[in-house]
Design an enzyme around this catalytic site. Sequence first.
Site, short mmCIF file in Angstrom:
data_model
loop_
_atom_site.label_atom_id
_atom_site.label_comp_id
_atom_site.label_asym_id
_atom_site.label_seq_id
_atom_site.Cartn_x
_atom_site.Cartn_y
_atom_site.Cartn_z
N GLY A 104 109.16 -24.49 -5.19
CA GLY A 104 110.25 -25.41 -4.87
C GLY A 104 111.42 -25.18 -5.81
N ARG A 162 107.32 -20.19 -1.03
CA ARG A 162 106.00 -20.47 -1.61
C ARG A 162 105.01 -19.40 -1.15
NH1 ARG A 162 106.25 -25.43 -3.94
NH2 ARG A 162 107.64 -26.99 -3.05
N ASP A 189 103.41 -23.63 -11.44
CA ASP A 189 102.03 -23.15 -11.55
C ASP A 189 101.68 -22.04 -10.57
OD1 ASP A 189 101.22 -24.68 -13.65
OD2 ASP A 189 100.50 -26.34 -12.41
N THR A 211 110.07 -26.59 -12.93
CA THR A 211 109.69 -27.46 -11.82
C THR A 211 110.24 -28.86 -12.08
OG1 THR A 211 107.92 -28.70 -10.71
CG2 THR A 211 107.39 -27.83 -12.86
N ASP A 263 108.76 -31.32 -11.20
CA ASP A 263 107.58 -32.18 -11.39
C ASP A 263 107.19 -32.32 -12.87
OD1 ASP A 263 107.51 -32.19 -8.63
OD2 ASP A 263 105.93 -30.68 -8.50
N ASP A 281 105.12 -30.61 -14.59
CA ASP A 281 103.66 -30.64 -14.73
C ASP A 281 103.05 -29.32 -15.21
OD1 ASP A 281 104.09 -29.15 -12.47
OD2 ASP A 281 102.70 -30.24 -11.20
N MET A 288 109.50 -37.72 -5.47
CA MET A 288 108.57 -36.59 -5.45
C MET A 288 107.82 -36.50 -6.79
SD MET A 288 110.61 -33.51 -3.63
CE MET A 288 110.82 -33.39 -1.87
N GLY A 289 107.17 -35.37 -6.98
CA GLY A 289 106.45 -35.17 -8.25
C GLY A 289 105.05 -34.63 -8.06
N ARG A 290 104.63 -34.55 -6.81
CA ARG A 290 103.30 -34.07 -6.48
C ARG A 290 102.22 -34.95 -7.13
NH1 ARG A 290 102.70 -29.32 -3.68
NH2 ARG A 290 104.21 -27.92 -4.56
N GLU A 343 105.16 -40.04 -4.75
CA GLU A 343 104.59 -39.59 -3.47
C GLU A 343 103.09 -39.33 -3.57
OE1 GLU A 343 106.29 -35.79 -2.40
OE2 GLU A 343 105.58 -34.83 -4.23
N ARG A 387 112.32 -53.05 2.33
CA ARG A 387 112.77 -51.77 2.86
C ARG A 387 112.24 -50.66 1.96
NH1 ARG A 387 114.06 -54.81 6.36
NH2 ARG A 387 116.10 -55.03 7.40
N HIS A 441 114.35 -34.32 -0.84
CA HIS A 441 114.94 -33.11 -1.42
C HIS A 441 116.32 -33.35 -2.05
CE1 HIS A 441 111.69 -31.63 1.05
NE2 HIS A 441 111.66 -30.59 0.24
N ARG A 465 116.36 -32.44 -5.54
CA ARG A 465 116.25 -31.03 -5.96
C ARG A 465 117.59 -30.30 -5.95
NH1 ARG A 465 110.90 -29.14 -3.32
NH2 ARG A 465 112.20 -27.48 -2.49
#
Length: 340
Positions: free
Chosen positions: A10, A71, A102, A124, A126, A128, A168-170, A220, A264, A270, A273
Amino acid sequence: MRFGILTGGGDCPGLNPAIRAVVQRAARFGHDSVGFLDGWKGVRDDRSRPLDGAAVHGLVGRGGTILGSSRTNPFAKEEDAARVLATLAAHGIDALVAIGGDDTLGAARELSRRGGKVVGVPKTMDNDVAGTDWTFGYQSAVAVAVDALERLRDTADSHHRAIVLEVMGRHAGWVALGTGLAGGADATLVPEEPFDEEALLEKVRRAVAERGYALVVASEGIDLGTRRGAAGGKDEFGHELLREREVGAELAHRIEAQTGVESRSAQIGHIQRGGPPILFDRLLATRLGVGAVDLALARRFGQVAVLRGAAIVGIPFDEALGAPKTVTPDWLDLLHTFDA
Ligand code: F6P
């Protein structure tokens, strides 16, 4: 020497400054660079473009990646692995700089095990990647999410609603944590903690009682026990596309049903990003790109340039790619000082 560069996985703000840094650092010592297009796919399919100072001019402040990304896992099939090695040989690549998270760095490690001359740069949104204190892309993405949360605050306040912002963030909660902390959310939900519905509803009720609205940030990756949305598709590395689970929408639905507070949700997706990298990410990406070239020039192949404290150091792929780095108890303690 001839340097090859690729950006995989990503995209995130900071990739372009990192590409620029590799090209400029290599050029400073008289070396050439070539960029492979769309991550490992471009190496597999032999698609590239030359990169010189003019090609990378102005990239320090540009989001995205001029090389494109994908990917693609080049080691999923043996015939693809052979094509990767053939492309690198055909271009006379002396050092490949793989810029990625990763998965991309995992493929670089595999190439290194097969004798490829490769070094890595972690990135990333994320945050991570195990071996580095911070990844570039993270802070820029969180800055966008905080801005979104502040906009949601205005409209939540006007309409006396609860609004859930899904980020996001996986499977790591860093993005949600940073957004909730810096944006002052009333509740922040991260995958590192089991979902406690009663505690969430209590926080929402209290916030609405105190000031008339509530803001919730949800990663997420949290597990609500049920699923909405499309059955999550998977990418080439087998990762589920988590945003398709729509946990933010599900949470808003449950909050409204159980508290009576009109609710709401917004999925920032995205939008996080894109856009220019913030100062921290520009500097980190620049330092890591330079660090990766220096590793290659020192013939320290099979290593990744990472941030440790204030310093850029080289560590082996195996050390850089431990289990994904998730939010630690000290950060959770900090978070819940403000949304207990
Ligand atoms: O890994 C970065 C990331 O933005 C994750 O936070 C998110 O789950 C995923 O990529 C989304 O992937 P895609 O761009 O393929 O939809």
